[in-house]
Design an enzyme around this catalytic site. Structure first.
Site, PDB file in Angstrom:
ATOM      1  N   THR A  85       0.877  -1.183   0.000  1.00  8.44           N
ATOM      2  CA  THR A  85       0.000   0.000   0.000  1.00  8.44           C
ATOM      3  C   THR A  85       0.911   1.228   0.000  1.00  8.44           C
ATOM      4  OG1 THR A  85      -0.107  -0.175   2.419  1.00  8.44           O
ATOM      5  CG2 THR A  85      -1.947  -1.101   1.177  1.00  8.44           C
ATOM      6  N   LEU A 153       6.211  -6.761  11.509  1.00  8.29           N
ATOM      7  CA  LEU A 153       7.577  -7.244  11.275  1.00  8.29           C
ATOM      8  C   LEU A 153       8.499  -6.126  10.833  1.00  8.29           C
ATOM      9  CD1 LEU A 153       8.615  -7.691   8.081  1.00  8.29           C
ATOM     10  CD2 LEU A 153       7.017  -9.563   8.188  1.00  8.29           C
ATOM     11  N   ASN A 216       3.518   2.590  14.282  1.00 12.41           N
ATOM     12  CA  ASN A 216       4.549   3.186  13.427  1.00 12.41           C
ATOM     13  C   ASN A 216       4.680   4.688  13.663  1.00 12.41           C
ATOM     14  OD1 ASN A 216       5.347   0.792  12.393  1.00 12.41           O
ATOM     15  ND2 ASN A 216       4.641   1.140  10.301  1.00 12.41           N
ATOM     16  N   CYS A 268       7.973   1.891   5.085  1.00 11.48           N
ATOM     17  CA  CYS A 268       6.850   1.889   6.036  1.00 11.48           C
ATOM     18  C   CYS A 268       6.679   3.198   6.787  1.00 11.48           C
ATOM     19  CB  CYS A 268       7.019   0.740   7.019  1.00 11.48           C
ATOM     20  SG  CYS A 268       7.114  -0.854   6.189  1.00 11.48           S
ATOM     21  N   LYS A 331      18.395   0.920   6.319  1.00  9.70           N
ATOM     22  CA  LYS A 331      18.931   0.436   7.591  1.00  9.70           C
ATOM     23  C   LYS A 331      19.781  -0.794   7.306  1.00  9.70           C
ATOM     24  CE  LYS A 331      15.261  -2.645   9.233  1.00  9.70           C
ATOM     25  NZ  LYS A 331      14.320  -2.912  10.300  1.00  9.70           N
TER      26      LYS A 331
HETATM   27  C1  UGA Z   1       8.949  -0.609  10.767  1.00 10.27           C
HETATM   28  C2  UGA Z   1       8.468  -0.986  12.161  1.00 10.27           C
HETATM   29  O1  UGA Z   1       9.553  -0.954  13.077  1.00 10.27           O
HETATM   30  C3  UGA Z   1       7.834  -2.379  12.157  1.00 10.27           C
HETATM   31  O2  UGA Z   1       7.325  -2.679  13.450  1.00 10.27           O
HETATM   32  C4  UGA Z   1       6.704  -2.381  11.141  1.00 10.27           C
HETATM   33  O3  UGA Z   1       6.084  -3.665  11.059  1.00 10.27           O
HETATM   34  C5  UGA Z   1       7.260  -2.026   9.783  1.00 10.27           C
HETATM   35  O4  UGA Z   1       7.867  -0.719   9.843  1.00 10.27           O
HETATM   36  C6  UGA Z   1       6.127  -2.027   8.819  1.00 10.27           C
HETATM   37  O5  UGA Z   1       5.246  -1.165   8.914  1.00 10.27           O
HETATM   38  O6  UGA Z   1       6.030  -2.950   7.996  1.00 10.27           O
HETATM   39  P1  UGA Z   1      11.115  -1.231   9.318  1.00 10.27           P
HETATM   40  O7  UGA Z   1      10.575  -0.322   8.263  1.00 10.27           O
HETATM   41  O8  UGA Z   1      11.638  -2.561   8.939  1.00 10.27           O
HETATM   42  O9  UGA Z   1       9.982  -1.527  10.422  1.00 10.27           O
HETATM   43  O10 UGA Z   1      12.287  -0.426  10.015  1.00 10.27           O
HETATM   44  P2  UGA Z   1      12.653   0.112  11.489  1.00 10.27           P
HETATM   45  O11 UGA Z   1      13.513  -0.859  12.171  1.00 10.27           O
HETATM   46  O12 UGA Z   1      11.439   0.590  12.183  1.00 10.27           O
HETATM   47  O13 UGA Z   1      13.550   1.371  11.086  1.00 10.27           O
HETATM   48  C7  UGA Z   1      12.966   2.439  10.358  1.00 10.27           C
HETATM   49  C8  UGA Z   1      13.964   3.550  10.145  1.00 10.27           C
HETATM   50  O14 UGA Z   1      14.229   4.241  11.354  1.00 10.27           O
HETATM   51  C9  UGA Z   1      15.328   3.115   9.608  1.00 10.27           C
HETATM   52  O15 UGA Z   1      15.710   4.015   8.584  1.00 10.27           O
HETATM   53  C10 UGA Z   1      16.235   3.227  10.813  1.00 10.27           C
HETATM   54  O16 UGA Z   1      17.567   3.471  10.465  1.00 10.27           O
HETATM   55  C11 UGA Z   1      15.619   4.422  11.528  1.00 10.27           C
HETATM   56  N1  UGA Z   1      15.895   4.455  12.982  1.00 10.27           N
HETATM   57  C12 UGA Z   1      15.478   3.458  13.787  1.00 10.27           C
HETATM   58  C13 UGA Z   1      16.573   5.549  13.519  1.00 10.27           C
HETATM   59  O17 UGA Z   1      16.964   6.489  12.804  1.00 10.27           O
HETATM   60  N2  UGA Z   1      16.800   5.580  14.864  1.00 10.27           N
HETATM   61  C14 UGA Z   1      16.388   4.600  15.685  1.00 10.27           C
HETATM   62  O18 UGA Z   1      16.631   4.711  16.907  1.00 10.27           O
HETATM   63  C15 UGA Z   1      15.719   3.503  15.136  1.00 10.27           C
END
Ligand code: UGA
Length: 445
Positions: A85, A153, A216, A268, A331
């Site tokens: 989506t 996830l 989120n 996401c 990431k």
């Molecule tokens: C995110 C959510 O964490 C999941 O729970 C959710 O299921 C998913 O989106 C989704 O909607 O499908 P994801 O997109 O895999 O998961 O990535 P994250 O681990 O949340 O990281 C997102 C971004 O935030 C990355 O660019 C990461 O580098 C950044 N980040 C994360 C930071 O800049 N600082 C932090 O402390 C943590």
């Protein structure tokens, strides 16, 4: 149970393989023939630690098949919707065209002659979508019990998050009897998860839909909060990593998602907060989410700031300077470059006239497709060779482990901007580097 999974992206492909691993007979459908062909041969179309093993095991068991033929879902008693989506072009709202196609597939091919089929929505959707899908299926003559079961996830941990989630949420129809059919069917599919005592919340449709975007939004807010503190730290000489550590000891706040740097990206968080704002506008409650606009702009400001800092470190101009960019994915442990802050910054540096030489352990192919103009090399050593500035933009373990003395022997000028605050500033400074982090100054470490 015989189940179908419609959509084979990060969510659907992993879900299909894990459900087959749980013992179900799974038919996984996608319109992308190349992806389906690769998955069918046990080749993951994306980088996801641990996925290849589960995929191969599931295929070898004979319980998992991939297809582009929608009529193949006819045998299934339960259908998972796992399509994308994305953000709609020219708007903040979500593009639901893949959900609409799925509804059409279900109406054409799902069979409810032996009793109702169960349709389980996992995609992230605007609140109200579950009811609209249920209505359209009924109007189209399919006896379907719709359950909304959001997915939490994280890329990089997709297998563990699918097989051992920290909670499961079932959004059930108002009619109790039909709700019970949905609950029982999903409990059967998730038997190992339920038996492990995983908290399971039974809620209505809008709650289930909101839980996902609320989670989120909260995560995005937490990251932008610490990044706004990083701005304050820059202005005052404080250190945002120590600040995060100190506030994180308060278990009401917690230490996770307080890593300041170049901000969040991916497929996401950015699009989910925007779609949430768009939906709130449609519902006439846009004021409730005005703060998410600020969350988004703090996040985008990090990218400007990183580029400005890079220029500042190089005396104001980047034209003609060689900038080594370490990391391009949004990431580590992912090859996803959708809305990646790292890739965006690399592109902006290039736009400012820098000679950008980038590297990434998993994202290079994806970057070559979307930014063929960026120079990408295979190893960090090649990128570092002769660099005037090094920028760490994705905290891959291999980059964090780089020995500063070795790196110094390769570059032209030992200047490093740590866009993820992932390096040890003392070790890099002591090795002779001009080290800059995001929200931390030399006096603070
Ligand atoms: C995110 C959510 O964490 C999941 O729970 C959710 O299921 C998913 O989106 C989704 O909607 O499908 P994801 O997109 O895999 O998961 O990535 P994250 O681990 O949340 O990281 C997102 C971004 O935030 C990355 O660019 C990461 O580098 C950044 N980040 C994360 C930071 O800049 N600082 C932090 O402390 C943590």
């Amino acid at each position: 149970m015989k189940i179908s999974v419609i959509g084979c992206g990060y969510l659907g492909a992993v879900h299909a393989a894990c459900m087959a691993d749980f013992g179900h007979e799974v038919i996984a459908l996608d319109i992308d023939a190349v992806k389906v062909e690769r998955l069918g041969r046990g080749i993951p179309p994306f980088h996801e630690p641990g996925f290849e093993d589960v995929l191969k095991r599931a295929l070898a068991s004979g319980r998992l098949r991939f297809t582009t033929d929608p009529s193949a879902i006819g045998e299934a008693a339960l259908h998972f919707i796992a399509v994308g989506t994305p953000q709609r072009g020219g708007s903040y709202a979500a593009d639901l065209s893949q959900v609409d196609t799925t509804v059409a597939f279900l109406l054409d091919h799902a069979r409810s002659d032996g009793g109702p089929v169960v349709v389980v929505g996992k995609s992230t959707v605007p609140v109200g979508t579950a009811q609209s899908i249920a209505d359209r299926l009924t109007e189209g003559g399919l006896d379907a019990v719709v359950v909304w079961n959001p997915e939490f996830l994280r890329e990089g941990y997709a297998v563990a998050d699918t097989t051992r989630p920290d909670r499961v949420v079932y959004g059930l129809p108002e009619d109790e009897e039909r709700g019970e059919i949905g609950r029982a069917a999903l409990d059967e599919v998730y038997r190992p998860i339920i038996d492990a005592g995983t908290p399971r919340l039974l809620v209505n449709y809008p709650t289930a839909e909101l839980v996902k975007v609320a989670a989120n939004s909260f995560l995005a807010t937490k990251i932008s909060f610490i990044n706004s503190m990083a701005e304050l730290c820059d202005a005052t000489g404080a250190d945002v990593t120590r600040l995060a550590e100190a506030i994180g000891h308060d278990d009401r706040i917690g230490p996770k998602f307080l890593q300041a740097g170049i901000g969040f990206g991916g497929g996401c968080l950015p699009k989910d907060i925007r779609a949430f704002m768009a939906r709130a506008g449609e519902l006439g409650v846009d004021q409730s989410l005005t703060f998410l606009r600020e969350v988004d702009s703090i996040n985008m400001r990090r990218r400007d700031h990183a580029v400005e800092l890079a220029a500042q470190m190089c005396g104001g101009r980047l034209v003609g300077l060689k900038v080594a960019v370490l990391g391009l994915t949004f990431k580590p442990d992912s090859d996803d470059v959708r809305d990646s802050p790292a890739l965006d910054i690399a592109g902006r540096l290039w736009g400012r006239g820098a000679n950008v030489v980038a590297t990434d352990p998993a994202g290079a192919d994806a970057v070559r497709r979307v930014r063929p103009d960026l120079q990408i090399v295979d190893t960090a050593d090649e990128a570092l060779e002769g660099a005037d500035l090094v920028m760490l933009l994705t905290a891959w373990r291999d980059y964090v482990a780089i020995d500063p003395s070795h790196a110094k022997s390769l570059v032209a000028v030992p200047r490093i901007l740590d866009g993820r605050n992932a390096l040890d500033p003392k070790a890099w400074s002591q090795a002779g580097w001009d080290y800059r982090g995001m929200g931390r100054t030399a006096s603070s470490w």
